[in-house]
Write a protein that holds these residues in place. Structure first.
Motif, short mmCIF file in Angstrom:
data_model
loop_
_atom_site.label_atom_id
_atom_site.label_comp_id
_atom_site.label_asym_id
_atom_site.label_seq_id
_atom_site.Cartn_x
_atom_site.Cartn_y
_atom_site.Cartn_z
N ILE A 179 -19.87 -13.06 -46.51
CA ILE A 179 -19.34 -11.95 -45.73
C ILE A 179 -18.24 -12.52 -44.84
CG2 ILE A 179 -19.93 -10.16 -44.03
CD1 ILE A 179 -22.90 -10.60 -45.22
N TYR A 180 -16.98 -12.27 -45.21
CA TYR A 180 -15.91 -12.89 -44.43
C TYR A 180 -14.69 -11.99 -44.26
CZ TYR A 180 -13.23 -14.23 -48.64
OH TYR A 180 -12.49 -14.22 -49.80
N ASN A 181 -14.01 -12.30 -43.14
CA ASN A 181 -12.73 -11.68 -42.81
C ASN A 181 -12.83 -10.15 -42.71
OD1 ASN A 181 -10.06 -12.16 -42.07
ND2 ASN A 181 -9.34 -11.47 -44.06
N ASN A 182 -13.94 -9.67 -42.14
CA ASN A 182 -14.11 -8.24 -41.93
C ASN A 182 -13.81 -7.89 -40.47
OD1 ASN A 182 -15.34 -7.33 -44.57
ND2 ASN A 182 -16.64 -9.06 -44.03
N ASN A 183 -13.27 -6.73 -40.24
CA ASN A 183 -12.98 -6.26 -38.89
C ASN A 183 -14.11 -5.34 -38.45
OD1 ASN A 183 -11.69 -5.82 -36.50
ND2 ASN A 183 -10.14 -4.45 -37.33
N GLY A 184 -14.59 -5.54 -37.23
CA GLY A 184 -15.71 -4.75 -36.75
C GLY A 184 -17.04 -5.44 -36.95
N GLY A 185 -17.01 -6.76 -37.11
CA GLY A 185 -18.23 -7.54 -37.28
C GLY A 185 -18.58 -7.78 -38.73
N GLY A 186 -19.38 -8.82 -38.96
CA GLY A 186 -19.82 -9.13 -40.31
C GLY A 186 -20.99 -8.27 -40.74
N ILE A 187 -22.12 -8.41 -40.01
CA ILE A 187 -23.34 -7.64 -40.28
C ILE A 187 -23.80 -7.00 -38.98
CG2 ILE A 187 -25.75 -7.73 -41.01
CD1 ILE A 187 -25.06 -10.32 -42.55
N CYS A 188 -24.07 -5.71 -39.01
CA CYS A 188 -24.66 -5.01 -37.87
C CYS A 188 -26.05 -4.55 -38.29
CB CYS A 188 -23.78 -3.82 -37.47
SG CYS A 188 -24.34 -3.01 -35.95
N ALA A 189 -27.08 -5.05 -37.59
CA ALA A 189 -28.47 -4.74 -37.96
C ALA A 189 -29.11 -3.84 -36.91
CB ALA A 189 -29.27 -6.03 -38.11
N TYR A 190 -29.57 -2.70 -37.34
CA TYR A 190 -30.22 -1.74 -36.45
C TYR A 190 -31.68 -2.10 -36.22
CZ TYR A 190 -31.90 2.81 -34.76
OH TYR A 190 -32.48 3.80 -34.04
N ASP A 191 -32.45 -2.24 -37.30
CA ASP A 191 -33.86 -2.59 -37.19
C ASP A 191 -34.38 -3.00 -38.57
OD1 ASP A 191 -36.20 -2.98 -35.69
OD2 ASP A 191 -36.99 -1.02 -36.23
N ALA A 192 -35.52 -3.65 -38.62
CA ALA A 192 -36.24 -4.01 -39.85
C ALA A 192 -35.31 -4.55 -40.94
CB ALA A 192 -37.03 -2.82 -40.38
N THR A 193 -34.48 -5.51 -40.56
CA THR A 193 -33.54 -6.11 -41.50
C THR A 193 -33.80 -7.61 -41.60
OG1 THR A 193 -31.85 -4.45 -41.03
CG2 THR A 193 -31.09 -6.52 -41.97
N SER A 194 -33.87 -8.10 -42.85
CA SER A 194 -34.00 -9.54 -43.10
C SER A 194 -32.65 -10.05 -43.58
CB SER A 194 -35.06 -9.80 -44.17
OG SER A 194 -36.32 -9.33 -43.74
N ILE A 195 -32.10 -11.01 -42.86
CA ILE A 195 -30.80 -11.60 -43.19
C ILE A 195 -31.08 -13.05 -43.55
CG2 ILE A 195 -28.50 -12.13 -42.31
CD1 ILE A 195 -28.97 -9.77 -40.28
N VAL A 196 -30.96 -13.39 -44.85
CA VAL A 196 -31.41 -14.70 -45.33
C VAL A 196 -30.34 -15.32 -46.23
CG1 VAL A 196 -33.23 -15.91 -46.60
CG2 VAL A 196 -33.79 -13.84 -45.33
N ASN A 197 -30.05 -16.61 -46.02
CA ASN A 197 -29.18 -17.42 -46.89
C ASN A 197 -27.78 -16.83 -47.07
OD1 ASN A 197 -31.31 -19.16 -47.29
ND2 ASN A 197 -31.84 -18.37 -49.30
N ASN A 198 -27.18 -16.35 -46.01
CA ASN A 198 -25.83 -15.79 -46.07
C ASN A 198 -24.84 -16.72 -45.41
OD1 ASN A 198 -26.27 -12.86 -47.06
ND2 ASN A 198 -27.83 -13.14 -45.50
N THR A 199 -23.58 -16.61 -45.81
CA THR A 199 -22.48 -17.26 -45.11
C THR A 199 -21.64 -16.15 -44.50
OG1 THR A 199 -22.49 -19.14 -46.63
CG2 THR A 199 -20.50 -18.79 -45.33
#
Length: 189
Positions: free
Chosen positions: A114-134
């Motif tokens: 997840i790269y070069n995005n405007n407005g943040g890479g990942i936005c997590a509200y709730d119950a989210t698993s973020i694993v092994n990402n760049t």
């Protein structure tokens, strides 16, 4: 001239996967839910996208992908796997980013770039698993939480993820995590 989400999953979908395609130029510019997911509005039970490229999509929330909370149990969450989200944008009218790459109400985000995005890479509200990402070179934040949420976010986890190349002036690796830092493990930020 696409003025909508490119791909919308039906909420009644079960075990549907979008695999190996490129999604470009979506523009979810409406208000409310019409502004969710410029590239993909992911919904249903155990549905997801894998090995896809999403670029140059725009929305108020989830420039490339918006993952909606499904009616199934947490073990049946939607997912984004092995995909690339690059040069997407998600900004509201006040300039706050709601996941240029991904906005997740609840989901699994695994093994993505997840790269070069405007407005943040990942936005997590709730119950989210973020694993092994760049997560690299995203404007505003690498991984964040929405500033308008009343959810405690205690079921958000981030592990084995690299967040780097953050502009030091106004941008951060993790935004809005405060007391949730115990939910972050084995990461390089």
């Amino acid at each position: 001239d696409n003025l909508n989400t490119v791909v919308t999953f039906d909420p009644t979908s079960v075990d549907v996967t979008l695999d190996g395609i490129t999604i470009t130029g979506g523009s979810a510019t409406g208000t409310g839910e019409a502004g969710y997911g410029g590239g993909v509005l992911l919904d249903g039970t155990s549905c997801g996208i894998e090995r896809c490229l999403l670029n140059y999509n725009f929305a108020a929330r989830g420039g490339a992908v918006y993952i909606r909370k499904n009616s199934g149990s947490d073990s049946q969450r939607c997912f984004v796997y092995g995909s690339v989200m690059v040069s997407n944008s998600a900004l509201n009218r006040y300039g706050y980013g709601y996941g240029g790459g991904i906005y997740s109400e609840t989901g699994v985000i695994f093994n993505n770039l997840i790269y070069n995005n405007n407005g943040g890479g990942i936005c997590a509200y709730d119950a989210t698993s973020i694993v092994n990402n760049t997560v690299v070179n995203n404007q505003l934040y690498g991984i964040g939480r929405p500033d308008d949420t009343d959810m405690p976010g205690t079921s958000i986890t981030v592990s084995n993820t690299v967040v780097w190349s953050i502009d030091p002036l106004n941008h951060v690796g993790l935004s809005g995590f405060g007391a949730l830092t115990g939910n972050v493990s084995n990461c390089a930020i």
